[in-house]
Scaffold this motif. Structure first.
Motif, mmCIF file in Angstrom:
data_model
loop_
_atom_site.group_PDB
_atom_site.id
_atom_site.type_symbol
_atom_site.label_atom_id
_atom_site.label_comp_id
_atom_site.label_asym_id
_atom_site.label_seq_id
_atom_site.Cartn_x
_atom_site.Cartn_y
_atom_site.Cartn_z
ATOM 1 N N VAL A 292 0.461 -0.824 -0.105
ATOM 2 C CA VAL A 292 0.697 -0.264 0.137
ATOM 3 C C VAL A 292 0.858 0.926 0.004
ATOM 4 O O VAL A 292 0.311 1.852 -0.288
ATOM 5 C CB VAL A 292 -1.159 0.181 1.308
ATOM 6 N N LEU A 293 1.982 1.145 0.733
ATOM 7 C CA LEU A 293 2.804 2.232 1.300
ATOM 8 C C LEU A 293 3.790 2.451 -0.631
ATOM 9 O O LEU A 293 4.653 4.009 -0.439
ATOM 10 C CB LEU A 293 3.922 2.155 1.548
ATOM 11 N N LEU A 294 3.612 1.228 -1.559
ATOM 12 C CA LEU A 294 4.659 1.674 -2.814
ATOM 13 C C LEU A 294 4.116 2.946 -3.533
ATOM 14 O O LEU A 294 5.801 3.799 -3.327
ATOM 15 C CB LEU A 294 4.531 0.465 -3.471
ATOM 16 N N PRO A 295 2.639 2.698 -3.529
ATOM 17 C CA PRO A 295 2.567 4.316 -4.195
ATOM 18 C C PRO A 295 3.085 5.939 -3.750
ATOM 19 O O PRO A 295 3.227 7.121 -3.747
ATOM 20 C CB PRO A 295 0.984 4.270 -4.436
ATOM 21 N N VAL A 296 2.763 5.730 -2.652
ATOM 22 C CA VAL A 296 3.306 6.488 -1.454
ATOM 23 C C VAL A 296 4.445 7.224 -1.623
ATOM 24 O O VAL A 296 4.707 8.255 -1.997
ATOM 25 C CB VAL A 296 3.004 7.024 -0.080
ATOM 26 N N MET A 297 4.747 6.313 -1.193
ATOM 27 C CA MET A 297 6.762 6.379 -1.607
ATOM 28 C C MET A 297 7.258 7.258 -3.091
ATOM 29 O O MET A 297 7.830 7.976 -3.054
ATOM 30 C CB MET A 297 7.661 5.368 -1.204
#
Length: 325
Positions: A292-297
């Motif tokens: 889930v955090l991949l796009p945020v990063m």
């Protein structure tokens, strides 16, 4: 130009990538996984406590006067972005896991530090940027979990009462306590701004390590091919480009001054990694947080690079207008 970009991007990107690499090669296992999770939880509490201590009550009262700008910024952050996230989720070629991460990205509040910094570089209204970014983060503590529950219930299995309790205990309560204690700790926070900034980033890195370690043990990198990462990067670039274009047009349509339009551009187009990482840790199962955090990063780095290119150009235009030949 490259130096301007590196000044904002290089140190934390290296630390972030190093943390992801460490978690990929040496994920915490057994008792150490429990230690990593507990330490990350403590880091989240400290992070939001410090955010509460930083928020000036005077800035809130002063900023309320510029209500049109702040409503527009909140509208872009918590209405336009989520609508785009829902639209991306409907695209048939976007995998469900990426769609969930992109949607979560669009539900986050704006950044604080970089929004203010780029507004200052572009000769915008810095005081309004401080208020707009602070309002976004304050509102986001409630709005982001609520939007996740409303729009991602099927993806996350719903937000349980246990998740609500964790949000209250780990995010909202420390934030409120930090703000209430500001008369006593405010001076300390200001005097130790650099050191506390390292604590902020260290807390984020702890959560990233715990999240990616859990995801790696569940086969994260076996499920994501290089072509998938390339697709995700392109989608983040498209999302960023759309919002930058719309915020520019909206500033003109509202008749905002140049200085306030700059605030809308930079505060409205950003998403906060500092808020996104701990919120993901609270809202999603441990094995799901990493993906889930991949796009945020990715979006976080892309927005910094784009704004590092845009801000000096806006400053040059403002200087040219102020000092005509």
């Amino acid at each position: 130009m490259i130096r301007r970009i590196l000044a904002f991007v290089e140190p934390f990107i290296i630390a972030l990538l190093g943390t992801v690499l460490l978690a990929s090669v040496f994920p915490a296992r057994g008792v150490w996984a429990t230690v990593a999770d507990r330490t990350a939880d403590a880091g989240i509490v400290l992070l939001f406590f410090l955010h509460g201590g930083k928020l000036s009550r005077e800035a809130i009262l002063t900023g309320m006067r510029n209500w049109r700008l702040h409503l527009a910024t909140l509208g872009v952050t918590f209405l336009l972005f989520p609508l785009l996230g829902l639209a991306f989720r409907l695209l048939p070629f976007v995998p469900a896991t990426f769609a969930a991460g992109l949607l979560f990205l669009t539900l986050l509040p704006s950044t604080v530090q970089s929004s203010i910094a780029f507004t200052a570089i572009a000769r915008g209204n810095v005081a309004a940027a401080v208020c707009a970014a602070s309002f976004s983060n304050l509102f986001g503590i409630i709005a982001t979990p609520a939007l996740v529950a409303l729009l991602m219930g099927g993806t996350t299995g719903g937000v349980s009462w246990a998740s609500v309790q964790r949000i209250l205990l780990q995010l909202l309560l420390p934030f409120v306590l930090g703000h209430l204690l500001r008369p006593w700790i405010g001076g300390f926070v200001v005097r130790n701004k650099q050191w506390l900034g390292r604590v902020d980033r260290g807390s984020i890195l702890l959560v990233v390590y715990a999240a990616f370690g859990a995801a790696v043990k569940e086969g994260l990198w076996q499920r994501i091919a290089p072509s998938g990462l390339a697709l995700l990067t392109v989608l983040c670039l498209i999302l960023l480009g759309i919002v930058l274009w719309i915020t520019t047009l909206l500033g003109r349509a509202m008749g905002l001054s140049r200085e306030d339009a700059v605030v809308l551009l930079f505060c409205g187009s950003k998403k906060s990694l500092a808020s996104g990482v701990p919120m993901a840790g609270v809202l999603f199962p441990a094995a799901q947080v990493g993906i889930v955090l991949l796009p945020v990063m990715l979006f976080h780095q892309l927005q910094l690079i784009a704004c590092a290119l845009i801000a000096p150009r806006l400053a040059a235009r403002a200087y040219a207008v102020a000092t005509p030949d």
